[in-house]
Design a protein around this motif. Structure first.
Motif, PDB file in Angstrom:
ATOM      1  N   THR A  48       0.835  -1.197   0.000  1.00 11.52           N
ATOM      2  CA  THR A  48       0.000   0.000   0.000  1.00 11.52           C
ATOM      3  C   THR A  48       0.874   1.254   0.000  1.00 11.52           C
ATOM      4  O   THR A  48       2.095   1.184  -0.129  1.00 11.52           O
ATOM      5  N   SER A  49       0.242   2.406   0.192  1.00 11.75           N
ATOM      6  CA  SER A  49       0.993   3.661   0.283  1.00 11.75           C
ATOM      7  C   SER A  49       1.866   3.716   1.534  1.00 11.75           C
ATOM      8  O   SER A  49       2.773   4.543   1.627  1.00 11.75           O
ATOM      9  N   SER A  50       1.603   2.815   2.489  1.00  9.67           N
ATOM     10  CA  SER A  50       2.479   2.708   3.679  1.00  9.67           C
ATOM     11  C   SER A  50       3.659   1.817   3.328  1.00  9.67           C
ATOM     12  O   SER A  50       3.655   0.608   3.565  1.00  9.67           O
ATOM     13  N   LYS A  51       4.655   2.418   2.704  1.00  5.36           N
ATOM     14  CA  LYS A  51       5.798   1.672   2.166  1.00  5.36           C
ATOM     15  C   LYS A  51       7.095   2.226   2.724  1.00  5.36           C
ATOM     16  O   LYS A  51       7.342   3.444   2.656  1.00  5.36           O
ATOM     17  N   ASN A  52       7.915   1.330   3.282  1.00  2.67           N
ATOM     18  CA  ASN A  52       9.217   1.713   3.837  1.00  2.67           C
ATOM     19  C   ASN A  52       9.089   2.889   4.804  1.00  2.67           C
ATOM     20  O   ASN A  52       9.847   3.869   4.716  1.00  2.67           O
ATOM     21  N   ILE A  53       8.160   2.780   5.728  1.00  2.00           N
ATOM     22  CA  ILE A  53       7.956   3.818   6.729  1.00  2.00           C
ATOM     23  C   ILE A  53       9.063   3.717   7.774  1.00  2.00           C
ATOM     24  O   ILE A  53       9.242   2.662   8.403  1.00  2.00           O
TER      25      ILE A  53
END
Length: 208
Positions: A41-46
């Motif tokens: 998803t847009s929650s990538k490599n946070i």
């Protein structure tokens, strides 16, 4: 998998100790995306912690549903414990200042199958063979109901060229295995004291 969901997964990563930019990150995968193949998803490599070492393990919570995600701060006596539950990943860590300030934090971090112990492999001291260094397994009790470390035990190897890297527990959680450059050892975790655990060390494979 994120607790109480059917399709959401978390991927946790740490950079190798050889990288110039160390850190602990996570990404979220939704298995309903891309026609059921799954997709980040847009929650990538946070980024969660830029000071994290090359150490990461996941421990089942005592409640049988949630998870603890455990990392170590590089060059510090600090282990951080994060909760993953049905609300998602909580980036506010439980901080455990315990063990030693290791200056080369490569190697495995492993939890026992029963979730009651955590062990990490380290090389302490010079990063070359120019001088002797102690090599150590750090062993702790872990409370998987509240994320707290206790009862630090140092398992030392004073050999010259060997460097501990791998650790693993037996299915019973009562035996710890450790590998260095050449050998595999085992330790009896039912021994009553730290000294007795150290004394129980037995080489079970050589020249690997």
């Amino acid at each position: 998998k994120m607790p109480d969901t059917a399709n959401i997964y978390y991927i946790f990563t740490t950079d190798a100790i050889s990288q110039t930019s160390k850190g602990f990150h996570y990404s979220v995968v939704d298995m309903n995306l891309d026609n059921g193949k799954g997709m980040v998803t847009s929650s990538k490599n946070i980024s969660v912690d830029t000071a994290a070492a090359e150490k990461l393990c996941v421990v089942g919570h005592q409640n049988g549903n949630d998870f603890w995600v455990v990392t170590k701060v590089d060059e510090a006596d600090t282990y951080k414990v994060y909760l993953l539950d049905s609300n998602g990943f909580d980036t506010s860590a439980i901080v455990n200042n315990i063990g030693s300030a290791i200056n080369l934090s490569s190697g495995y971090l492993k939890a026992s199958p029963d979730g009651k112990r955590i062990a990490g492999a380290y090389n302490i001291g010079p990063t070359s063979y120019a001088a002797f260094a102690d090599h150590v397994i750090e062993l702790f009790d872990f409370n998987n109901s509240n994320g707290v470390f206790s009862n630090y035990v140092s398992l030392l190897d004073h050999s010259y060229y060997s460097k501990f890297y791998g650790v693993e527990f037996s299915p019973s959680s009562n035996i710890l295995y450790a590998s260095d450059n050449d050998n595999i050892y085992q330790y009896d975790l039912l021994a009553p004291t730290a000294a007795a655990i150290n004394a129980s060390r037995k080489k079970i494979a050589a020249g690997i």
